[in-house]
Design an enzyme around this catalytic site. Structure first.
Site, PDB file in Angstrom:
ATOM      1  N   SER A 557       0.852  -1.192   0.000  1.00  0.00           N
ATOM      2  CA  SER A 557       0.000   0.000   0.000  1.00  0.00           C
ATOM      3  C   SER A 557       0.883   1.235   0.000  1.00  0.00           C
ATOM      4  O   SER A 557       2.027   1.205   0.471  1.00  0.00           O
ATOM      5  CB  SER A 557      -0.896   0.007   1.238  1.00  0.00           C
ATOM      6  OG  SER A 557      -1.538   1.256   1.402  1.00  0.00           O
ATOM      7  N   TYR A 570      -2.827  -0.802  10.426  1.00  0.00           N
ATOM      8  CA  TYR A 570      -2.799  -1.106   8.992  1.00  0.00           C
ATOM      9  C   TYR A 570      -1.519  -0.608   8.339  1.00  0.00           C
ATOM     10  O   TYR A 570      -0.854  -1.328   7.589  1.00  0.00           O
ATOM     11  CB  TYR A 570      -4.017  -0.471   8.316  1.00  0.00           C
ATOM     12  CG  TYR A 570      -4.108  -0.722   6.826  1.00  0.00           C
ATOM     13  CD1 TYR A 570      -4.589  -1.927   6.336  1.00  0.00           C
ATOM     14  CD2 TYR A 570      -3.705   0.254   5.917  1.00  0.00           C
ATOM     15  CE1 TYR A 570      -4.678  -2.167   4.972  1.00  0.00           C
ATOM     16  CE2 TYR A 570      -3.794   0.040   4.539  1.00  0.00           C
ATOM     17  CZ  TYR A 570      -4.274  -1.181   4.079  1.00  0.00           C
ATOM     18  OH  TYR A 570      -4.347  -1.416   2.728  1.00  0.00           O
TER      19      TYR A 570
END
Length: 680
Positions: A557, A570
């Site tokens: 990501s 996350y």
């Protein structure tokens, strides 16, 4: 050609019925024909035609578009210009001058048989029972015993114009006959009507099967061989999965192959009997069989309970011997005009107590090769039961395997897609980015295993991508070590091995530091950090054992380098994944395995993560409506474009395709330009 012609309609229906039952013929094997009349659009007069299944078609799925259409008068005139057996291959090109109109499908080598035999309807099939009689040492006498003078023996002759002449002559000389047994090959039947031809074909097949059942000795393959009985189902599949990478490397030394595994009763019973080494060494006989299985298989000569390490070592030794033996076969039979050797690796590998691995350029070819070897086992059982199995000799096999016409057919095959022969495992692939990646890889030629927490969703996604020759769905929790190993085992048993792994499975909880619980932290790290580690480790064992290189791709990501609010767990786990890429690239490079990553920005559309609550949470953080989140993300990028799952899939393909073969340890941003996430 008109679909309305009754002869055509009856032919297609008959072909489909015959081809639908494997006891009648193998996949894509055999051919059927019908003769009739149509109006010539040029002269306005009736013209006699023969419709015959075209080259490469399958009877079970044949349509009128798969028929070659030829003028009978011109076909029969070829007899007068036939230059003889030494030049009979030239007659295939002559068929083009007999075509009616555009001619439909390309005529096959058996076209002469159908055109020259004086009967309105002709069937040529490869039934196991018929080939058993055809390959028996005393096949001619057996044919007489089984059928009297109703079916006539035709000695082995390679398919072609001369065989068509032979059968036409035999039919003319035996008006009482309804068909013939072709030595070493199969059967041909005929009839005045389509129904009569079909009935005669079935009668020949069923009569042979009944004779074999009534007269076969109790143990056609000999008594049981001590220690070679089938392992129990779980044990044999576990051993098959452990051996699969080595066996694929054996089958892929000359060129990469896709595999298929079967542990059917026919295979296991054959390998448990005393005579299996002798019979396997004799090889197959029917041309359709050995063209897809090679002249003979590689057989592991160890008992069922032999350990994996011992089996691997012995398989390597046997592979060296197999290659030497195949090179000798080629050298003994090749002429200066023969095509170059096409590779000396086996296409069939038999493991006692475990089963059979078959290989081909794609999954369908590999599966069909395995089905053909099961046909060959059935043939051997039948022949050995009433006589002695005596296939055609190796010189004749070579003439067909390295036939110039067969070589020309291979050269006409379309170029393979970029990812042909590659086998991919994509985690979290039932939706969103993972599904888009799986779809893209399959479209570029890969076989794909879709792994997801939900087996139902995984299987549904696989079904949409294609049949089981293209994609399969498996259930798996990537945070569970045993389930990860089961996923990888399922992949190697589905397609023979593994080349490409995409660590995509993930989830997210949008919480601040103080709101993030230990359970929140552990859940995300278990799925993405530990899960990626477990998947990569299990896959790396396969990739190393195969020795074919490979790719591991992490869907990380932009958050792995970008610090955003309320995202501690996350973003931290994505940074963990990003460094796993670098660590594994450094470690696995010596094995030819590339490890790279893709860093997307928020992919809202089609995302299971965003639909599961993450979208609402991130929308609340940024103060926008959830339905506007994708546009919000787009407007904060340099390009002002929303990132979609397909964009991530394109990046994965760029990394694993043919154009980035020397790139490892790289992260590709797919974020439409987020300056704060630029890599440094």
């Amino acid at each position: 050609m008109s679909d309305l012609n009754p002869a055509v309609a009856a032919l297609v229906e008959r072909s489909n019925r015959l081809g639908a039952d494997p006891k009648n013929t193998n996949y894509a094997g055999g051919n059927t024909s019908a003769k009739g009349t149509e109006t010539d659009p040029v002269t306005g007069e009736d013209v006699e035609l023969v419709w015959v299944k075209g080259s490469g078609g399958d009877l079970g799925t044949l349509t009128s578009a798969g028929l070659a259409v030829l003028r009978l008068d011109r076909m029969r005139a070829l007899v007068d210009v036939y230059p003889g057996l030494d030049r009979e291959d030239e007659m295939v090109a002559a068929f083009d001058y007999c075509l009616h109109g555009k001619g439909g499908a390309a005529p096959s080598i058996d076209t002469a048989m159908h055109g020259l035999v004086d009967s309105p309807h002709v069937d040529h099939l490869h039934p196991d029972s018929g080939i058993a009689i055809a390959t028996a040492a005393d096949g001619e006498a057996l044919t007489k015993e089984v059928y009297g003078d109703t079916v006539v023996w035709v000695p082995w002759r390679r398919p072609g114009f001369q065989l068509g002449l032979d059968i036409a002559e035999i039919k003319a000389a035996n008006p009482q006959a309804v068909g013939c047994i072709l030595g070493g090959h199969g059967i041909t039947a005929w009839g005045e009507t389509s129904e009569e031809s079909e009935q005669n074909s079935l009668w020949i097949i069923e009569t042979a099967a009944a004779y074999l059942a009534a007269h076969s000795k109790p143990e056609p393959f000999g008594p049981p061989l001590s220690g070679y009985a089938a392992l129990d189902p779980d044990a044999r599949r576990e051993k098959a999965a452990a051996l699969a990478p080595t066996i694929r490397s054996i089958a892929s030394q000359d060129r990469p192959m896709v595999g298929h595994f079967t542990d059917s009763a026919e295979v296991l019973d054959f390998l448990a009997a005393t005579e299996h080494p002798r019979l396997a060494a004799l090889g197959t006989s029917c041309p359709d069989h050995f063209l897809r299985t090679k002249v003979k298989p590689l057989v592991l000569d160890l008992p069922a309970d032999a350990g994996v390490e011992e089996s691997v070592a012995r398989l390597r030794e046997l592979h060296t011997a197999y290659r030497d033996d195949y090179q000798g076969y080629y050298d003994r039979n090749a002429t200066p005009e023969s095509p170059a050797i096409r590779g000396a690796d086996p296409l069939i590998v038999l493991v006692p107590g475990v089963g059979m691995f078959s290989f081909g350029k794609d999954k369908q070819t590999a599966r069909v090769a395995g089905e053909f070897y099961v046909n060959a086992i059935n043939v051997m059982r039948g022949a050995e039961g009433v006589s002695t199995y005596a296939p055609i000799d190796e010189a004749e096999k070579f003439r067909i395997e390295y036939w110039a016409l067969e070589e020309a057919k291979l050269q006409r095959m379309p170029a393979p897609k970029p990812l042909a022969t590659r086998i991919a495992l994509v985690t979290g692939a039932a939706s969103g980015i993972g599904r888009a990646i799986a779809t893209k890889l399959a479209a570029e030629g890969a076989c794909v295993v879709i792994a997801d927490l939900s087996l139902e969703k995984a299987q549904a996604a696989a079904a949409e991508i294609g049949g089981t020759d293209v994609a399969v769905g498996v259930q798996g929790d990537v945070s569970d070590e045993a389930q990860v190993q089961a996923m990888v085992d399922a992949a190697v048993l589905a397609f023979g091995g593994l080349d490409l792994v995409v660590n995509n499975a993930g989830l997210s909880l949008s919480k601040s530091l103080l709101e993030t619980t230990v359970a929140d932290w552990d859940l995300q790290h278990d799925v993405m950090a530990k899960g990626s580690f477990l998947v990569s480790r299990a896959a790396a064992r396969v990739l190393i054992d195969q020795g074919l290189g490979g790719d591991i791709v992490y869907i990380s990501s932009k958050n792995s380098v970008f610090a955003g609010p309320n995202n501690i767990a996350y973003s931290a786990v994505k940074a963990d994944q990003a460094h796993q890429v670098r660590l594994l690239a450094a470690e696995l490079g010596e094995h030819g395995v590339k490890v790279n990553g893709v860093n997307p920005d928020g992919v809202v559309r089609g995302s299971g993560i965003f639909a599961g609550g993450w979208g609402a949470q991130r929308a609340a953080v940024y103060g926008v409506d959830e339905e506007d989140l994708g546009e919000f993300y787009a407007q904060r990028t340099l390009l002002k474009r929303e990132v979609l799952p397909e964009h991530c899939a394109n990046a994965v393909f760029a990394l694993v395709g043919p154009n980035m073969t020397h790139t490892t340890g790289l992260h590709i941003p797919v974020d439409a330009g987020v300056a704060a996430a630029f890599l440094r």
